[in-house]
Design an enzyme around this catalytic site. Structure first.
Site, PDB file in Angstrom:
ATOM      1  N   PRO A 131      14.062 -37.861 -12.845  1.00 15.17           N
ATOM      2  CA  PRO A 131      14.563 -36.605 -13.351  1.00 15.17           C
ATOM      3  C   PRO A 131      16.034 -36.453 -13.096  1.00 15.17           C
ATOM      4  O   PRO A 131      16.460 -36.314 -11.954  1.00 15.17           O
ATOM      5  CB  PRO A 131      13.808 -35.609 -12.507  1.00 15.17           C
ATOM      6  N   GLU A 132      16.801 -36.462 -14.143  1.00 13.49           N
ATOM      7  CA  GLU A 132      18.205 -36.059 -14.034  1.00 13.49           C
ATOM      8  C   GLU A 132      18.330 -34.783 -14.857  1.00 13.49           C
ATOM      9  O   GLU A 132      17.331 -34.270 -15.349  1.00 13.49           O
ATOM     10  CB  GLU A 132      19.116 -37.180 -14.531  1.00 13.49           C
TER      11      GLU A 132
END
Length: 271
Positions: free
Chosen positions: A2-3
């Site tokens: 997750p960015e």
DNA sequence: GTCCATGTTCTTTA
DNA sequence: CTAAAGAACATGGA
């Protein structure tokens, strides 16, 4: 997984299904994912209503009707989904909250447990988190980059310098800005910083439009994967031809992280 | 068995 | 002292 773009997509898909809902039942299966340690999260959340869900950096920030706040960080393998109570409970599901009305369940699953649930409460504690990249002005970025001599790649991964970028989007942004990942952060020219600022925004906006990159674990709140991995120009493409110059993409290890770039399109400044 | 992984934080080194 | 590099965390897939 997750960015910023992935977290943003989770938040966008969560909002219509969770905002305004009450947490009728809260089942914390792994208390050790909660910070501060030992905090009674079930008690703090039970029968509370979620009024707002937002993103700050890579954090999914919840605001309750009481004004209290808490956030979930997905770490590397976290998934935050809304599912039917009839759906099978996957292994490594650490938190389940039943939403009312409707009876759907908000579930947090994270095999590696690098993520977690963080209680903030109502205190206005200063966070060291850097500014949001979308909406960041070049002068502001330049000022921050000037404060460190680290490689630009490492600097951009520092959440206290700029919030939300991770290994994929740093590599992609540097490629778009035509900056070598080993270039010293404080030696970038004004023109390069301006280009980098534009490249970061363009990369993130495109990634959000494609609902993030799914390499392995990432899915949005509805369980759907993203599509931006098909658009990567350098990340995870070592040895493959550069989409601009056809030369092979190179992979090096920088700060313990694999780093992908095109040695022809991203020349190091001569010095 | 080995290596690698979208992240953060603590420890060690320079 | 500070900044930067390295190790650690935990699980699973290739």
């Amino acid at each position: 997984m997750p960015e910023l773009p992935e977290v943003q997509t989770v938040v966008s898909t969560l909002q219509p299904r969770v905002e305004g809902k009450r947490l009728a039942r809260v089942d914390l299966k792994r208390p050790d994912i909660v910070r501060p340690r030992g905090f009674d999260l079930e008690r703090a959340l039970r029968d509370r209503t979620i009024s707002v869900i937002a993103r700050r950096g890579k954090r999914i920030l919840f605001t309750l009707e009481t004004g209290e706040q808490w956030y979930i960080h997905l770490g590397m393998t976290g998934r935050l989904t809304v599912e039917s109570p009839a759906a099978e409970i996957a292994k490594h599901t650490h938190f389940i909250a039943t939403l009312a009305p409707g009876g759907q369940e908000l579930r947090f699953r994270d095999p590696r447990r690098f993520g977690g649930i963080f209680w903030i409460g109502t205190e206005q504690t200063e966070s060291n988190l850097g500014p949001e990249p979308l909406g960041l002005r070049p002068a502001q970025l330049a000022k921050r980059l000037a404060q460190t001599r680290r490689a630009i790649k490492s600097a951009l991964l520092d959440q206290n310098l700029i919030a939300g970028l991770g290994n994929i989007y740093v590599d992609e942004s540097l490629f778009l800005a035509r900056i070598h990942p080993l270039a010293a952060s404080n030696e970038l020219k004004t023109e390069q910083v301006a280009r980098l600022n534009r490249a970061i925004k363009q990369t993130l906006r495109r990634a959000i439009r494609h609902r993030g990159s799914t390499l392995r674990d990432y899915v949005d709140a509805n369980g759907a994967g993203g599509g931006f991995q098909l658009k990567h120009r350098v990340y995870d493409r070592a040895g493959e031809p550069c989409r601009t110059c056809r030369g092979p993409i190179e992979r090096i290890v920088l700060g313990g992280r694999s780093t992908h770039f095109c040695p022809r399109c991203q020349r190091r400044a001569k010095r």
